[in-house]
Design a protein around this motif. Structure first.
Motif, PDB file in Angstrom:
ATOM      1  N   VAL A 120      -8.168  -9.564   9.627  1.00  0.00           N
ATOM      2  CA  VAL A 120      -9.428  -9.767  10.344  1.00  0.00           C
ATOM      3  C   VAL A 120      -9.456 -11.241  10.738  1.00  0.00           C
ATOM      4  CG1 VAL A 120     -11.943  -9.780  10.204  1.00  0.00           C
ATOM      5  CG2 VAL A 120     -10.665  -7.946   9.108  1.00  0.00           C
ATOM      6  N   ASN A 121      -9.748 -11.485  11.996  1.00  0.00           N
ATOM      7  CA  ASN A 121      -9.716 -12.858  12.518  1.00  0.00           C
ATOM      8  C   ASN A 121      -8.418 -13.573  12.166  1.00  0.00           C
ATOM      9  OD1 ASN A 121     -12.142 -12.922  13.914  1.00  0.00           O
ATOM     10  ND2 ASN A 121     -13.286 -13.155  11.989  1.00  0.00           N
ATOM     11  N   GLY A 122      -7.317 -12.857  12.252  1.00  0.00           N
ATOM     12  CA  GLY A 122      -6.006 -13.454  12.031  1.00  0.00           C
ATOM     13  C   GLY A 122      -5.625 -13.683  10.586  1.00  0.00           C
ATOM     14  N   ARG A 123      -6.481 -13.253   9.667  1.00  0.00           N
ATOM     15  CA  ARG A 123      -6.164 -13.470   8.250  1.00  0.00           C
ATOM     16  C   ARG A 123      -6.078 -12.150   7.504  1.00  0.00           C
ATOM     17  NH1 ARG A 123      -9.153 -18.792   6.370  1.00  0.00           N
ATOM     18  NH2 ARG A 123      -8.780 -20.022   8.228  1.00  0.00           N
ATOM     19  N   LYS A 124      -5.231 -12.155   6.468  1.00  0.00           N
ATOM     20  CA  LYS A 124      -4.960 -10.907   5.761  1.00  0.00           C
ATOM     21  C   LYS A 124      -6.156 -10.464   4.920  1.00  0.00           C
ATOM     22  CE  LYS A 124      -0.694 -11.097   4.051  1.00  0.00           C
ATOM     23  NZ  LYS A 124       0.411 -11.040   3.071  1.00  0.00           N
ATOM     24  N   VAL A 125      -6.620  -9.242   5.190  1.00  0.00           N
ATOM     25  CA  VAL A 125      -7.743  -8.694   4.419  1.00  0.00           C
ATOM     26  C   VAL A 125      -7.244  -7.543   3.556  1.00  0.00           C
ATOM     27  CG1 VAL A 125      -8.545  -6.940   6.078  1.00  0.00           C
ATOM     28  CG2 VAL A 125     -10.215  -8.133   4.673  1.00  0.00           C
ATOM     29  N   CYS A 126      -6.055  -7.038   3.890  1.00  0.00           N
ATOM     30  CA  CYS A 126      -5.535  -5.861   3.190  1.00  0.00           C
ATOM     31  C   CYS A 126      -4.015  -5.916   3.119  1.00  0.00           C
ATOM     32  CB  CYS A 126      -5.953  -4.611   3.966  1.00  0.00           C
ATOM     33  SG  CYS A 126      -5.081  -3.113   3.470  1.00  0.00           S
ATOM     34  N   GLY A 127      -3.498  -5.461   2.009  1.00  0.00           N
ATOM     35  CA  GLY A 127      -2.049  -5.297   1.866  1.00  0.00           C
ATOM     36  C   GLY A 127      -1.758  -3.837   1.567  1.00  0.00           C
ATOM     37  N   ILE A 128      -0.626  -3.372   2.071  1.00  0.00           N
ATOM     38  CA  ILE A 128      -0.234  -1.974   1.845  1.00  0.00           C
ATOM     39  C   ILE A 128       1.181  -1.982   1.296  1.00  0.00           C
ATOM     40  CG2 ILE A 128       0.377   0.185   3.029  1.00  0.00           C
ATOM     41  CD1 ILE A 128      -1.894  -0.647   5.075  1.00  0.00           C
ATOM     42  N   LEU A 129       1.400  -1.222   0.259  1.00  0.00           N
ATOM     43  CA  LEU A 129       2.758  -1.143  -0.303  1.00  0.00           C
ATOM     44  C   LEU A 129       3.113   0.319  -0.532  1.00  0.00           C
ATOM     45  CD1 LEU A 129       5.216  -2.694  -1.481  1.00  0.00           C
ATOM     46  CD2 LEU A 129       4.131  -2.449  -3.714  1.00  0.00           C
ATOM     47  N   THR A 130       4.098   0.823   0.222  1.00  0.00           N
ATOM     48  CA  THR A 130       4.523   2.209  -0.001  1.00  0.00           C
ATOM     49  C   THR A 130       5.841   2.176  -0.758  1.00  0.00           C
ATOM     50  OG1 THR A 130       5.684   2.346   2.096  1.00  0.00           O
ATOM     51  CG2 THR A 130       3.419   3.037   2.116  1.00  0.00           C
ATOM     52  N   GLU A 131       5.922   2.980  -1.803  1.00  0.00           N
ATOM     53  CA  GLU A 131       7.143   3.042  -2.607  1.00  0.00           C
ATOM     54  C   GLU A 131       7.567   4.502  -2.717  1.00  0.00           C
ATOM     55  OE1 GLU A 131       7.490  -0.336  -5.659  1.00  0.00           O
ATOM     56  OE2 GLU A 131       5.447   0.408  -5.892  1.00  0.00           O
ATOM     57  N   THR A 132       8.840   4.724  -2.418  1.00  0.00           N
ATOM     58  CA  THR A 132       9.347   6.093  -2.324  1.00  0.00           C
ATOM     59  C   THR A 132      10.361   6.363  -3.422  1.00  0.00           C
ATOM     60  OG1 THR A 132       9.061   5.899   0.050  1.00  0.00           O
ATOM     61  CG2 THR A 132      10.409   7.719  -0.701  1.00  0.00           C
ATOM     62  N   ASN A 133      10.194   7.488  -4.094  1.00  0.00           N
ATOM     63  CA  ASN A 133      11.146   7.892  -5.137  1.00  0.00           C
ATOM     64  C   ASN A 133      12.010   9.010  -4.565  1.00  0.00           C
ATOM     65  OD1 ASN A 133      11.887   9.848  -7.439  1.00  0.00           O
ATOM     66  ND2 ASN A 133      11.341   7.980  -8.521  1.00  0.00           N
ATOM     67  N   ILE A 134      13.324   8.777  -4.546  1.00  0.00           N
ATOM     68  CA  ILE A 134      14.210   9.757  -3.905  1.00  0.00           C
ATOM     69  C   ILE A 134      15.359  10.171  -4.817  1.00  0.00           C
ATOM     70  CG2 ILE A 134      13.817   9.113  -1.501  1.00  0.00           C
ATOM     71  CD1 ILE A 134      16.277   7.338  -1.628  1.00  0.00           C
ATOM     72  N   THR A 135      15.864  11.374  -4.589  1.00  0.00           N
ATOM     73  CA  THR A 135      17.117  11.814  -5.190  1.00  0.00           C
ATOM     74  C   THR A 135      17.957  12.327  -4.029  1.00  0.00           C
ATOM     75  OG1 THR A 135      15.769  12.678  -6.996  1.00  0.00           O
ATOM     76  CG2 THR A 135      18.118  13.225  -7.037  1.00  0.00           C
ATOM     77  N   ALA A 136      19.080  11.688  -3.798  1.00  0.00           N
ATOM     78  CA  ALA A 136      20.003  12.106  -2.740  1.00  0.00           C
ATOM     79  C   ALA A 136      19.268  12.444  -1.439  1.00  0.00           C
ATOM     80  CB  ALA A 136      20.827  13.303  -3.206  1.00  0.00           C
ATOM     81  N   GLU A 137      18.568  11.468  -0.884  1.00  0.00           N
ATOM     82  CA  GLU A 137      17.871  11.624   0.412  1.00  0.00           C
ATOM     83  C   GLU A 137      16.642  12.530   0.356  1.00  0.00           C
ATOM     84  OE1 GLU A 137      18.753  10.134   3.711  1.00  0.00           O
ATOM     85  OE2 GLU A 137      19.594   8.814   2.182  1.00  0.00           O
ATOM     86  N   LYS A 138      16.410  13.195  -0.766  1.00  0.00           N
ATOM     87  CA  LYS A 138      15.225  14.045  -0.855  1.00  0.00           C
ATOM     88  C   LYS A 138      14.091  13.229  -1.490  1.00  0.00           C
ATOM     89  CE  LYS A 138      13.321  18.143  -2.985  1.00  0.00           C
ATOM     90  NZ  LYS A 138      12.215  17.325  -3.518  1.00  0.00           N
ATOM     91  N   VAL A 139      12.927  13.276  -0.834  1.00  0.00           N
ATOM     92  CA  VAL A 139      11.793  12.518  -1.354  1.00  0.00           C
ATOM     93  C   VAL A 139      11.115  13.302  -2.477  1.00  0.00           C
ATOM     94  CG1 VAL A 139       9.508  11.608  -0.771  1.00  0.00           C
ATOM     95  CG2 VAL A 139      11.402  11.341   0.833  1.00  0.00           C
ATOM     96  N   ASN A 140      11.067  12.701  -3.650  1.00  0.00           N
ATOM     97  CA  ASN A 140      10.345  13.353  -4.755  1.00  0.00           C
ATOM     98  C   ASN A 140       8.848  13.054  -4.645  1.00  0.00           C
ATOM     99  OD1 ASN A 140      12.816  14.239  -5.911  1.00  0.00           O
ATOM    100  ND2 ASN A 140      13.124  12.173  -6.729  1.00  0.00           N
ATOM    101  N   PHE A 141       8.548  11.784  -4.427  1.00  0.00           N
ATOM    102  CA  PHE A 141       7.149  11.405  -4.213  1.00  0.00           C
ATOM    103  C   PHE A 141       7.089  10.027  -3.565  1.00  0.00           C
ATOM    104  CE2 PHE A 141       8.143  10.166  -8.621  1.00  0.00           C
ATOM    105  CZ  PHE A 141       7.836   8.817  -8.600  1.00  0.00           C
ATOM    106  N   VAL A 142       5.941   9.753  -2.979  1.00  0.00           N
ATOM    107  CA  VAL A 142       5.684   8.415  -2.422  1.00  0.00           C
ATOM    108  C   VAL A 142       4.366   7.933  -3.024  1.00  0.00           C
ATOM    109  CG1 VAL A 142       5.342   7.054  -0.317  1.00  0.00           C
ATOM    110  CG2 VAL A 142       6.709   9.145  -0.228  1.00  0.00           C
TER     111      VAL A 142
END
Ligand code: ADP
Length: 264
Positions: A120-142
């Motif tokens: 907002v107004n050029g300053r960070k108001v929010c951060g987002i972090l997505t983390e993915t758990n995989i087994t051999a290209e298959k997504v178990n959960f995010v």
């Protein structure tokens, strides 16, 4: 109420999947870490972890995310039936949902910044972090973590080094916000956008996100662990890469990096 009331978090929540199960904690190391443990132990899709404060909140690349009391710090567990590449699109799902919600709820001039910030107004108001758990290209959960600087004043609650780059809802609006209402609006919006992604309507997510992307068409610098580029930000392409026109005239796709606006 400037702090979270655990009892009312689920009240009136109109979501398909999110928030059927909510873990509320006063203090935790990181809502993403807790979410990952829950997911590994079989927690259902849509399970939410929310905390009043995090002692070891993280951003990308293990960078510290400061999470004082008064902020909205939560993570959602997702179990999408899609490959890793498609799951990476969740960062735009969350970014668009946050930008749209802050814009609709408070009329703030919100921007998205590639890849995972909301400003907002050029300053960070929010951060987002997505983390993915995989087994051999298959997504178990995010696990999708969202941190909103809400009811605190950055100058008082964040380290001095972040004063120029961060802001909060309280600082921008001049008053505190109701955290439960914001939480509900965000969950509902993320739920809707996730539906679009699952329903193969990723284009509308990316296009929506780009409408908020104030850096597009601007001169930027992008750096990552190995390189630094500067040029005109042309686009964010279908794969989520930042497309630059370098000063040499060459077009360059950047997949990982931090962007800053170039000042003359
Ligand atoms: P980026 O936002 O550049 O993608 P990260 O997602 O890794 O970076 O977020 C971590 C960075 O955000 C930290 O290195 C710090 O500069 C900044 N930061 C940490 N906590 C906050 C906060 N509460 N508000 C705004 N910026 C923060």
């Amino acid at each position: 109420m400037s702090r979270i009331s655990a009892d009312s978090l689920q009240e009136g929540l109109r979501t398909k999947r999110f928030g059927r199960s909510i873990f509320f904690l006063h203090k935790i190391s990181s809502t993403n870490d807790f979410g990952k443990r829950l997911a590994a132990h079989g927690a259902i899709e849509g399970t939410v972890v929310i905390a009043e404060t995090q002692t070891s909140g993280r951003g990308r690349l293990g960078r510290k995310w400061f999470s004082p009391i008064g902020g909205l710090w939560f993570s959602v567990i997702l179990k999408p039936s899609m490959g890793v590449t498609k799951a990476a699109r969740l960062v735009f799902v969350a970014g668009l949902a946050v930008a749209e919600t802050l814009n609709n709820a408070y009329g703030l001039r919100v921007e998205t910044r590639w890849p995972n910030d909301v400003l907002v107004n050029g300053r960070k108001v929010c951060g987002i972090l997505t983390e993915t758990n995989i087994t051999a290209e298959k997504v178990n959960f995010v696990v999708v973590g969202v941190g909103i600087n809400a009811n605190f004043i950055p100058e008082k609650a964040l380290p001095a080094t972040l004063r120029k780059t961060s802001t909060s809802l309280e600082r921008e609006l001049g008053h505190k916000v109701q955290l439960e209402l914001l939480f509900r609006a965000l969950l509902e919006n993320i739920d809707d956008k996730y539906d679009l992604l699952v329903g193969k309507n990723y284009s509308s997510i990316l296009e929506g996100w780009k409408k908020y992307a104030g850096f597009l068409g601007r001169q930027v610098e992008v750096s990552n662990e190995t390189r630094r580029f500067s040029g005109l930000a042309l686009d964010v392409d279908y794969e989520g890469a930042l497309v630059l026109r370098l000063d040499t005239g060459e077009t360059k796709r950047v997949l990982v990096g931090d962007i800053s606006l170039r000042t003359k």
